[in-house]
Design a protein around this motif. Structure first.
Motif, PDB file in Angstrom:
ATOM      1  N   ALA A 205      82.292   6.719   7.868  1.00 26.03           N
ATOM      2  CA  ALA A 205      81.404   7.847   8.163  1.00 26.03           C
ATOM      3  C   ALA A 205      81.676   8.466   9.530  1.00 26.03           C
ATOM      4  O   ALA A 205      81.612   9.684   9.702  1.00 26.03           O
ATOM      5  CB  ALA A 205      79.940   7.390   8.091  1.00 26.03           C
ATOM      6  N   LEU A 243      78.917  17.265   4.967  1.00 29.47           N
ATOM      7  CA  LEU A 243      78.637  16.763   3.625  1.00 29.47           C
ATOM      8  C   LEU A 243      79.317  15.415   3.371  1.00 29.47           C
ATOM      9  O   LEU A 243      78.734  14.515   2.772  1.00 29.47           O
ATOM     10  CB  LEU A 243      79.089  17.775   2.577  1.00 29.47           C
ATOM     11  CG  LEU A 243      78.168  18.977   2.369  1.00 29.47           C
ATOM     12  CD1 LEU A 243      78.804  19.963   1.392  1.00 29.47           C
ATOM     13  CD2 LEU A 243      76.803  18.522   1.850  1.00 29.47           C
ATOM     14  N   ARG A 244      80.556  15.302   3.829  1.00 32.26           N
ATOM     15  CA  ARG A 244      81.280  14.042   3.623  1.00 32.26           C
ATOM     16  C   ARG A 244      80.616  12.915   4.405  1.00 32.26           C
ATOM     17  O   ARG A 244      80.491  11.791   3.912  1.00 32.26           O
ATOM     18  CB  ARG A 244      82.738  14.213   4.044  1.00 32.26           C
ATOM     19  CG  ARG A 244      83.609  12.973   3.799  1.00 32.26           C
ATOM     20  CD  ARG A 244      83.742  12.659   2.337  1.00 32.26           C
ATOM     21  NE  ARG A 244      84.654  11.533   2.124  1.00 32.26           N
ATOM     22  CZ  ARG A 244      84.432  10.530   1.296  1.00 32.26           C
ATOM     23  NH1 ARG A 244      83.331  10.492   0.567  1.00 32.26           N
ATOM     24  NH2 ARG A 244      85.304   9.552   1.150  1.00 32.26           N
ATOM     25  N   ALA A 246      77.417  12.730   5.205  1.00 30.88           N
ATOM     26  CA  ALA A 246      76.156  12.421   4.524  1.00 30.88           C
ATOM     27  C   ALA A 246      76.404  11.606   3.260  1.00 30.88           C
ATOM     28  O   ALA A 246      75.643  10.671   2.940  1.00 30.88           O
ATOM     29  CB  ALA A 246      75.426  13.715   4.181  1.00 30.88           C
ATOM     30  N   GLU A 247      77.477  11.929   2.548  1.00 32.07           N
ATOM     31  CA  GLU A 247      77.811  11.196   1.324  1.00 32.07           C
ATOM     32  C   GLU A 247      78.112   9.728   1.625  1.00 32.07           C
ATOM     33  O   GLU A 247      77.624   8.825   0.935  1.00 32.07           O
ATOM     34  CB  GLU A 247      79.027  11.842   0.654  1.00 32.07           C
ATOM     35  CG  GLU A 247      79.487  11.142  -0.602  1.00 32.07           C
ATOM     36  CD  GLU A 247      80.736  11.767  -1.192  1.00 32.07           C
ATOM     37  OE1 GLU A 247      81.129  11.361  -2.296  1.00 32.07           O
ATOM     38  OE2 GLU A 247      81.337  12.651  -0.541  1.00 32.07           O
ATOM     39  N   HIS A 249      77.464   7.999   4.615  1.00 28.39           N
ATOM     40  CA  HIS A 249      76.458   7.320   5.428  1.00 28.39           C
ATOM     41  C   HIS A 249      75.143   7.107   4.667  1.00 28.39           C
ATOM     42  O   HIS A 249      74.534   6.040   4.769  1.00 28.39           O
ATOM     43  CB  HIS A 249      76.186   8.134   6.691  1.00 28.39           C
ATOM     44  CG  HIS A 249      75.287   7.455   7.678  1.00 28.39           C
ATOM     45  ND1 HIS A 249      75.701   6.379   8.433  1.00 28.39           N
ATOM     46  CD2 HIS A 249      74.003   7.692   8.038  1.00 28.39           C
ATOM     47  CE1 HIS A 249      74.711   5.983   9.229  1.00 28.39           C
ATOM     48  NE2 HIS A 249      73.669   6.763   8.996  1.00 28.39           N
ATOM     49  N   TYR A 250      74.721   8.125   3.919  1.00 25.51           N
ATOM     50  CA  TYR A 250      73.419   8.044   3.245  1.00 25.51           C
ATOM     51  C   TYR A 250      73.524   7.802   1.740  1.00 25.51           C
ATOM     52  O   TYR A 250      72.620   7.222   1.140  1.00 25.51           O
ATOM     53  CB  TYR A 250      72.633   9.341   3.465  1.00 25.51           C
ATOM     54  CG  TYR A 250      72.338   9.640   4.911  1.00 25.51           C
ATOM     55  CD1 TYR A 250      71.517   8.809   5.676  1.00 25.51           C
ATOM     56  CD2 TYR A 250      72.871  10.770   5.527  1.00 25.51           C
ATOM     57  CE1 TYR A 250      71.244   9.086   7.013  1.00 25.51           C
ATOM     58  CE2 TYR A 250      72.600  11.057   6.863  1.00 25.51           C
ATOM     59  CZ  TYR A 250      71.787  10.215   7.591  1.00 25.51           C
ATOM     60  OH  TYR A 250      71.526  10.491   8.902  1.00 25.51           O
ATOM     61  N   ARG A 252      75.050   9.915  -2.036  1.00 26.35           N
ATOM     62  CA  ARG A 252      74.837  11.234  -2.657  1.00 26.35           C
ATOM     63  C   ARG A 252      73.446  11.383  -3.262  1.00 26.35           C
ATOM     64  O   ARG A 252      72.952  12.497  -3.429  1.00 26.35           O
ATOM     65  CB  ARG A 252      75.897  11.488  -3.731  1.00 26.35           C
ATOM     66  CG  ARG A 252      77.274  11.793  -3.166  1.00 26.35           C
ATOM     67  CD  ARG A 252      78.241  12.153  -4.281  1.00 26.35           C
ATOM     68  NE  ARG A 252      77.860  13.401  -4.914  1.00 26.35           N
ATOM     69  CZ  ARG A 252      78.308  14.600  -4.523  1.00 26.35           C
ATOM     70  NH1 ARG A 252      79.107  14.716  -3.480  1.00 26.35           N
ATOM     71  NH2 ARG A 252      77.936  15.680  -5.175  1.00 26.35           N
ATOM     72  N   SER A 254      70.670  10.226  -1.962  1.00 25.98           N
ATOM     73  CA  SER A 254      69.625  10.063  -0.943  1.00 25.98           C
ATOM     74  C   SER A 254      68.964  11.396  -0.599  1.00 25.98           C
ATOM     75  O   SER A 254      69.539  12.467  -0.779  1.00 25.98           O
ATOM     76  CB  SER A 254      70.226   9.452   0.324  1.00 25.98           C
ATOM     77  OG  SER A 254      71.122  10.372   0.920  1.00 25.98           O
ATOM     78  N   GLU A 256      68.341  12.252   2.413  1.00 22.10           N
ATOM     79  CA  GLU A 256      69.050  12.762   3.598  1.00 22.10           C
ATOM     80  C   GLU A 256      70.235  13.630   3.183  1.00 22.10           C
ATOM     81  O   GLU A 256      70.471  14.689   3.770  1.00 22.10           O
ATOM     82  CB  GLU A 256      69.543  11.597   4.471  1.00 22.10           C
ATOM     83  CG  GLU A 256      68.440  10.824   5.182  1.00 22.10           C
ATOM     84  CD  GLU A 256      67.875   9.708   4.322  1.00 22.10           C
ATOM     85  OE1 GLU A 256      67.035   8.947   4.839  1.00 22.10           O
ATOM     86  OE2 GLU A 256      68.268   9.605   3.138  1.00 22.10           O
ATOM     87  N   TYR A 257      70.975  13.163   2.167  1.00 16.28           N
ATOM     88  CA  TYR A 257      72.106  13.962   1.671  1.00 16.28           C
ATOM     89  C   TYR A 257      71.606  15.293   1.126  1.00 16.28           C
ATOM     90  O   TYR A 257      72.189  16.348   1.402  1.00 16.28           O
ATOM     91  CB  TYR A 257      72.868  13.203   0.586  1.00 16.28           C
ATOM     92  CG  TYR A 257      74.047  13.980   0.034  1.00 16.28           C
ATOM     93  CD1 TYR A 257      75.292  13.884   0.630  1.00 16.28           C
ATOM     94  CD2 TYR A 257      73.893  14.837  -1.066  1.00 16.28           C
ATOM     95  CE1 TYR A 257      76.386  14.611   0.154  1.00 16.28           C
ATOM     96  CE2 TYR A 257      74.972  15.568  -1.547  1.00 16.28           C
ATOM     97  CZ  TYR A 257      76.210  15.455  -0.941  1.00 16.28           C
ATOM     98  OH  TYR A 257      77.267  16.188  -1.413  1.00 16.28           O
ATOM     99  N   GLU A 261      72.714  18.904   2.404  1.00 18.31           N
ATOM    100  CA  GLU A 261      73.327  19.802   1.414  1.00 18.31           C
ATOM    101  C   GLU A 261      72.585  21.133   1.364  1.00 18.31           C
ATOM    102  O   GLU A 261      73.196  22.205   1.253  1.00 18.31           O
ATOM    103  CB  GLU A 261      73.320  19.138   0.043  1.00 18.31           C
ATOM    104  CG  GLU A 261      74.069  19.922  -1.025  1.00 18.31           C
ATOM    105  CD  GLU A 261      74.080  19.202  -2.352  1.00 18.31           C
ATOM    106  OE1 GLU A 261      75.125  19.248  -3.031  1.00 18.31           O
ATOM    107  OE2 GLU A 261      73.043  18.595  -2.726  1.00 18.31           O
TER     108      GLU A 261
END
Length: 268
Positions: A205, A243-244, A246-247, A249-250, A252, A254, A256-257, A261
């Motif tokens: 991440a 986005l990457r 968030a994908e 770390h959290y 897809r 979630s 948060e994602y 987004e």
């Protein structure tokens, strides 16, 4: 080190001044950094990007190669890497200790608060200069390590885990110091190189967090330089890495994602 042509073009373009052609789409010059407000401020727990850099034991890789100098170059590069980590950590702790001790000092000749404030500010400038010099010395050792690894040309070595792990470690430390120097083009360049070394690196991440932050800084630089093409290019790259991040770390699925987004979809 050799830089990709993209970064040469960026540097040259910023020497000139170009006009944003569309008034309707003209971005606001007063926009402040916003990525920092939605991303963590530090690497996640257990990340190889944390404060405690991992060193590699000196290991034999002769069974992987047919070039007699490769092992020595790897070992020399590993020595530069390990020394850079040790010297920076020791120097940083010494500076922090001296900073804390300086807070206890009393100068009776300073009768007024403004005199004390000036003395504190001057002392802090000294500590900042010491940290800057320490980082510069550390970067020099890391570059030496990179150059030693770059002299290894044997394909089997360059694909081996010891080579990739060491190069990844050197890149990580180099990127951290360049971020501290606010050299965002260097951060971008070497973070991209870091991710190209292995799919494992790309799936971390932290590189994407650093790229999102750095591309936003460059986005604002392009805006000030009135370069529309680069402004929108940097903005798209920033959103891509947001986005990457968030994908990874959290996840897809979630909330948060979903929140990031949504911001990206609104041309954040």
């Amino acid at each position: 080190m050799k830089f990709p042509s993209l970064f040469l073009s960026i540097s040259l373009i910023f020497l000139g001044s170009y006009s944003l052609s569309s008034k309707d789409n003209k971005p606001s010059a007063s926009a402040e950094t916003r990525v920092e407000s939605i991303l963590p401020t530090a690497p996640e727990s257990g990340s190889p990007w944390g404060d405690d850099a991992s060193k590699l034991e000196s290991i034999s890789i002769l069974n992987l190669i047919d070039e007699k100098n490769s092992q020595k170059r790897w070992q020399d590069a590993n020595k530069e890497y390990s020394t850079a980590i040790d010297q920076f950590e020791l120097g940083r702790k010494t500076i922090e200790k001296n900073r804390e001790e300086s807070k206890k000092e009393v100068f009776y000749e300073d009768r007024y608060e403004w005199q004390k404030q000036i003395r504190r500010e001057n002392k802090e400038k000294e500590f900042q200069k010491q940290i800057f010099d320490l980082r510069s010395q550390t970067v020099a050792k890391l570059i030496k390590g990179m150059n030693l690894l770059d002299k290894i040309e044997n394909p089997k070595v360059k694909e081996s885990a010891p080579y990739l792990d060491l190069k990844s470690g050197i890149y990580r430390e180099y990127i951290k110091h360049q971020e501290a120097f606010k050299n965002y083009l260097q951060v971008i360049d070497f973070t991209e190189r870091y991710m190209e070394l292995s799919s494992k690196n790309e799936a971390e991440a932290e590189p994407h967090r650093l790229l999102a932050l750095s591309y936003e800084k460059m986005e604002q630089t392009a805006l000030k330089s009135k370069n529309q093409e680069l402004y929108y290019e940097f903005k798209e790259l920033k959103k891509k890495h947001l986005l990457r991040f968030a994908e990874i770390h959290y996840g897809r699925e979630s909330k948060e994602y979903a929140g990031i987004e949504e911001k990206v979809g609104k041309d954040f």
